[in-house]
Design a protein around this motif. Structure first.
Motif, mmCIF file in Angstrom:
data_model
loop_
_atom_site.group_PDB
_atom_site.id
_atom_site.type_symbol
_atom_site.label_atom_id
_atom_site.label_comp_id
_atom_site.label_asym_id
_atom_site.label_seq_id
_atom_site.Cartn_x
_atom_site.Cartn_y
_atom_site.Cartn_z
ATOM 1 N N VAL A 16 0.868 -1.310 0.097
ATOM 2 C CA VAL A 16 0.013 -0.033 0.004
ATOM 3 C C VAL A 16 0.829 1.311 0.083
ATOM 4 C CG1 VAL A 16 -1.625 1.350 1.403
ATOM 5 C CG2 VAL A 16 -1.933 -1.103 0.836
ATOM 6 N N GLU A 17 2.031 1.136 0.670
ATOM 7 C CA GLU A 17 2.791 2.408 1.014
ATOM 8 C C GLU A 17 3.436 2.820 -0.494
ATOM 9 O OE1 GLU A 17 4.606 5.827 2.360
ATOM 10 O OE2 GLU A 17 2.994 4.505 3.160
ATOM 11 N N VAL A 18 3.904 1.679 -1.214
ATOM 12 C CA VAL A 18 4.493 1.943 -2.512
ATOM 13 C C VAL A 18 3.546 2.471 -3.348
ATOM 14 C CG1 VAL A 18 5.350 0.676 -4.350
ATOM 15 C CG2 VAL A 18 6.332 -0.070 -2.166
ATOM 16 N N CYS A 19 2.300 1.981 -3.388
ATOM 17 C CA CYS A 19 1.112 2.565 -4.330
ATOM 18 C C CYS A 19 0.934 3.842 -3.978
ATOM 19 C CB CYS A 19 0.264 1.376 -4.455
ATOM 20 S SG CYS A 19 0.374 -0.144 -5.075
ATOM 21 N N LYS A 20 0.949 4.250 -2.721
ATOM 22 C CA LYS A 20 0.680 5.747 -2.424
ATOM 23 C C LYS A 20 1.663 6.541 -2.753
ATOM 24 C CE LYS A 20 -2.496 5.030 1.671
ATOM 25 N NZ LYS A 20 -2.573 5.044 3.100
ATOM 26 N N ARG A 21 3.023 6.081 -2.859
ATOM 27 C CA ARG A 21 3.896 6.931 -3.316
ATOM 28 C C ARG A 21 4.153 6.990 -4.621
ATOM 29 N NH1 ARG A 21 7.444 4.040 0.373
ATOM 30 N NH2 ARG A 21 8.524 3.308 -1.439
ATOM 31 N N HIS A 22 3.686 6.239 -5.455
ATOM 32 C CA HIS A 22 3.543 6.060 -6.869
ATOM 33 C C HIS A 22 2.536 6.132 -7.595
ATOM 34 C CE1 HIS A 22 8.116 5.526 -6.596
ATOM 35 N NE2 HIS A 22 7.864 4.803 -5.424
ATOM 36 N N ALA A 23 1.776 7.027 -7.731
ATOM 37 C CA ALA A 23 0.430 7.306 -8.304
ATOM 38 C C ALA A 23 0.316 6.589 -9.794
ATOM 39 C CB ALA A 23 -0.027 8.794 -8.330
ATOM 40 N N GLY A 24 1.477 6.682 -10.324
ATOM 41 C CA GLY A 24 1.344 5.829 -11.567
ATOM 42 C C GLY A 24 1.176 4.426 -11.820
ATOM 43 N N ILE A 25 1.219 3.831 -10.645
ATOM 44 C CA ILE A 25 0.893 2.452 -10.497
ATOM 45 C C ILE A 25 -0.245 1.935 -10.948
ATOM 46 C CG2 ILE A 25 1.163 0.260 -9.077
ATOM 47 C CD1 ILE A 25 3.168 1.306 -7.449
ATOM 48 N N ARG A 26 -0.506 1.186 -12.081
ATOM 49 C CA ARG A 26 -1.968 0.804 -12.590
ATOM 50 C C ARG A 26 -2.250 -0.465 -12.257
ATOM 51 N NH1 ARG A 26 -3.649 0.729 -18.211
ATOM 52 N NH2 ARG A 26 -5.718 -0.107 -18.167
ATOM 53 N N LEU A 27 -1.035 -1.369 -12.039
ATOM 54 C CA LEU A 27 -1.603 -2.809 -11.926
ATOM 55 C C LEU A 27 -0.353 -3.484 -11.008
ATOM 56 C CD1 LEU A 27 -3.038 -5.556 -12.697
ATOM 57 C CD2 LEU A 27 -1.254 -6.027 -14.482
ATOM 58 N N ILE A 31 -6.096 -7.057 -2.066
ATOM 59 C CA ILE A 31 -7.058 -6.438 -3.130
ATOM 60 C C ILE A 31 -7.772 -5.323 -2.600
ATOM 61 C CG2 ILE A 31 -8.929 -7.323 -4.258
ATOM 62 C CD1 ILE A 31 -7.612 -9.991 -4.430
ATOM 63 N N ARG A 32 -8.323 -5.673 -1.171
ATOM 64 C CA ARG A 32 -9.150 -4.627 -0.572
ATOM 65 C C ARG A 32 -8.474 -3.179 -0.419
ATOM 66 N NH1 ARG A 32 -10.600 -7.274 3.425
ATOM 67 N NH2 ARG A 32 -9.057 -6.211 4.959
ATOM 68 N N GLU A 33 -7.332 -3.104 -0.138
ATOM 69 C CA GLU A 33 -6.554 -1.865 0.046
ATOM 70 C C GLU A 33 -6.038 -1.408 -1.309
ATOM 71 O OE1 GLU A 33 -6.577 -0.415 3.206
ATOM 72 O OE2 GLU A 33 -8.005 -2.019 3.500
ATOM 73 N N LEU A 34 -5.793 -2.000 -2.310
ATOM 74 C CA LEU A 34 -5.414 -1.334 -3.500
ATOM 75 C C LEU A 34 -6.394 -1.062 -4.334
ATOM 76 C CD1 LEU A 34 -2.325 -3.853 -4.510
ATOM 77 C CD2 LEU A 34 -2.375 -1.685 -2.988
ATOM 78 N N HIS A 35 -7.532 -1.596 -4.256
ATOM 79 C CA HIS A 35 -8.473 -1.193 -4.999
ATOM 80 C C HIS A 35 -9.122 0.176 -4.320
ATOM 81 C CE1 HIS A 35 -10.299 -5.216 -6.799
ATOM 82 N NE2 HIS A 35 -9.270 -4.597 -7.454
ATOM 83 N N LYS A 36 -9.191 0.291 -3.009
ATOM 84 C CA LYS A 36 -9.330 1.846 -2.595
ATOM 85 C C LYS A 36 -8.476 2.768 -3.204
ATOM 86 C CE LYS A 36 -10.598 0.213 2.192
ATOM 87 N NZ LYS A 36 -9.954 0.113 3.482
ATOM 88 N N LEU A 37 -7.203 2.548 -3.905
ATOM 89 C CA LEU A 37 -6.414 3.386 -4.507
ATOM 90 C C LEU A 37 -6.537 3.318 -6.080
ATOM 91 C CD1 LEU A 37 -3.007 2.475 -2.370
ATOM 92 C CD2 LEU A 37 -4.684 4.545 -2.029
ATOM 93 N N GLY A 38 -7.583 2.565 -6.357
ATOM 94 C CA GLY A 38 -7.713 2.485 -8.056
ATOM 95 C C GLY A 38 -6.613 1.575 -8.590
ATOM 96 N N VAL A 39 -6.121 0.743 -7.683
ATOM 97 C CA VAL A 39 -5.128 -0.082 -8.493
ATOM 98 C C VAL A 39 -5.787 -1.417 -8.852
ATOM 99 C CG1 VAL A 39 -2.759 -1.107 -8.069
ATOM 100 C CG2 VAL A 39 -3.264 1.124 -7.375
ATOM 101 N N LEU A 40 -5.375 -2.079 -10.018
ATOM 102 C CA LEU A 40 -5.753 -3.207 -10.389
ATOM 103 C C LEU A 40 -5.027 -4.568 -9.794
ATOM 104 C CD1 LEU A 40 -6.352 -2.770 -14.172
ATOM 105 C CD2 LEU A 40 -8.128 -2.677 -12.493
ATOM 106 N N VAL A 41 -5.434 -5.467 -9.623
ATOM 107 C CA VAL A 41 -4.800 -6.639 -8.749
ATOM 108 C C VAL A 41 -4.727 -8.062 -9.954
ATOM 109 C CG1 VAL A 41 -4.294 -8.059 -7.009
ATOM 110 C CG2 VAL A 41 -5.005 -5.530 -6.663
ATOM 111 N N LEU A 42 -3.813 -8.380 -10.436
ATOM 112 C CA LEU A 42 -3.541 -9.820 -10.857
ATOM 113 C C LEU A 42 -2.932 -10.565 -9.897
ATOM 114 C CD1 LEU A 42 -3.377 -12.078 -13.215
ATOM 115 C CD2 LEU A 42 -1.415 -10.583 -14.092
ATOM 116 N N VAL A 43 -3.958 -11.594 -9.669
ATOM 117 C CA VAL A 43 -3.233 -12.580 -8.644
ATOM 118 C C VAL A 43 -2.634 -14.104 -9.445
ATOM 119 C CG1 VAL A 43 -3.709 -14.302 -6.750
ATOM 120 C CG2 VAL A 43 -4.962 -11.992 -6.720
ATOM 121 N N ASP A 44 -1.401 -14.293 -9.064
ATOM 122 C CA ASP A 44 -0.918 -15.565 -9.674
ATOM 123 C C ASP A 44 -0.951 -16.598 -8.608
ATOM 124 O OD1 ASP A 44 0.815 -17.511 -10.794
ATOM 125 O OD2 ASP A 44 2.581 -16.375 -11.071
ATOM 126 N N GLY A 45 -1.979 -17.465 -9.013
ATOM 127 C CA GLY A 45 -2.560 -18.455 -8.128
ATOM 128 C C GLY A 45 -1.698 -19.825 -8.438
#
Length: 419
Positions: A156-167, A187-201
């Protein structure tokens, strides 16, 4: 996923090994890499391949689609998915490629992975950003990990510092370290920031209970050949309904612009037989006592094996809390072994994925050499990985493993340590 447990048909351990084609002269403690196909599943696939050859025209025109739909339904129920949102693919790497080669990236976009991302997926990310002139970051996961929140907060901290993170590409269970990432919280926290999440399961199906519709990722891909006993070349891609119309298979064929599952179903004269074994593979799991029965056998066995090996080798386990530990894999630090560099310089956060790939390749050389040595000299199949500046032993356990397997591994490693 809700699974109705049934009375086990097999006794797990040494007795069930006869249900596989595994070589009796080879020590297998690495089910996690390639899996092992039960005889009955293997024979089921062969029977389908025989049907194809008896009359390909009838097979492709009249028989295949109904069988495919049956297995999609079984898969969807197993992973908690709407059948309209899920399709078969060859493996998780194919799933990651499919998503990344469909997303329209802009030059200002950033894709975020981490130091435990699977190497093939990191290269796929590099390919995607180069085409678009976009950028990439890799987050170094720092050990020890003390809680779920530590991982979530880092991302979350990295995504907050770098607004350009798309995925963000995140493993559900990482391959080198067998860490269970708290993907629901991420997923829940990154969606709050508008970031897409791809899970490699890749390692999750069969190890973890899944409910993909509830999980709510944007994209999720997982293998069936590892922990679900399906043939190799059997995996799935789940796509959130809101993205479904924008994702197409890597191969465009006659079902172009039709619904999601149909497009993935029809791709020329491909061999679907591995996918059609999904129901049989899941039934084999139920006949082993279901996920609960397999877990009861395997978790206690691996807990014992990990402690036994650490004590014998004078080393330590991966420093993570129990909540982040994969059910069927354990990781411990390798002691110093003559001829192998078990400690290297630690990684730093990298802004170029190729820096990560090159660094990984250099450090992984000793791991690969040691893996090869164990096979050549000791008929032992084990996984040696490299991260956080050390070589690590990743042991797997499944229905056919016994205490004797890990005691034999201990003897091999002690001999190498003494040399």
């Amino acid at each position: 996923m809700s699974e109705s447990e049934s009375e086990p048909k097999y006794k797990l351990g040494e007795e069930i090994r006869k249900e596989f084609y595994l070589d009796e002269n080879i020590l297998f403690v690495n089910h996690g890499s390639y899996g092992a196909v039960p005889k009955r599943v293997f024979q089921k696939r062969q029977s389908y391949q025989g049907q194809i050859e008896r009359c390909p025209d009838i097979w492709f025109a009249w028989q295949l689609k109904a069988l495919y739909d049956e297995n999609i339904e079984a898969l969807a129920e197993f992973v908690g998915a709407d059948p309209k949102n899920i399709a078969f693919v060859l493996n998780s790497t194919t799933g990651v490629n499919t998503v990344l080669k469909n997303i329209l990236l802009e030059p200002e976009d950033i894709l975020l992975l981490n130091s435990h991302t699977y190497g093939a997926c990191a290269k796929t990310v590099d390919c995607a950003v180069k085409r678009a002139g976009a950028d990439i970051m890799s987050l170094d996961i720092i050990l020890p990990i003390r809680s779920d929140e530590q991982l979530v907060d880092q991302l979350v901290e990295v995504c907050k510092r770098h607004a350009g993170i798309r995925l963000v590409i995140i493993d559900h269970i990482s391959s080198p370290s067998a860490i269970v990432f708290p993907v629901e919280k991420i997923i829940r926290e990154l969606h709050k920031l508008g970031v897409l999440v791809l899970v490699d399961g890749a390692h999750a199906p069969g190890q973890l209970d899944l409910n993909l519709e509830k999980l709510g990722a944007d994209f999720y891909t997982g293998n069936l050949h590892k922990w679900c006993f399906a043939p190799r070349g059997s995996a799935f891609l789940w796509v959130n309904k809101k993205h479904r119309d924008s994702i197409q298979p890597l191969v465009t064929s006659h079902n172009y612009q039709q619904d999601f599952t149909l497009q993935f179903f029809f791709q020329g004269t491909m061999d679907h037989s591995s996918y059609l074994c999904t129901k049989e593979s899941l039934q084999f799991m139920r006949d082993c006592g279901g996920m609960k029965g397999i877990k009861d056998h395997t978790e206690s066995l691996l807990d014992w094996a990990q402690q036994m090996l650490c004590h014998a080798l004078g080393t330590s386990i991966l420093p993570i809390p129990p909540s982040l530990q994969a059910p069927y894999m354990r990781v411990l630090r390798l002691p110093e072994l003559k001829g192998y560099n078990c400690t290297t310089a630690s990684e730093e956060t990298a802004h170029s994925v190729m820096d990560v790939i090159k660094s990984y390749s250099v450090k992984q050389e000793d791991a690969d050499n040691l893996t090869d040595y164990l096979i050549r000299e000791h008929n032992c199949i084990a996984a040696i990985t490299c991260f956080s500046g050390h070589l690590w032993l990743r042991i797997s356990g499944t229905v056919y493993n016994t205490k004797e397997n890990y005691l034999a591994l201990k003897d091999i490693l002690l001999k190498m340590k003494a040399e």
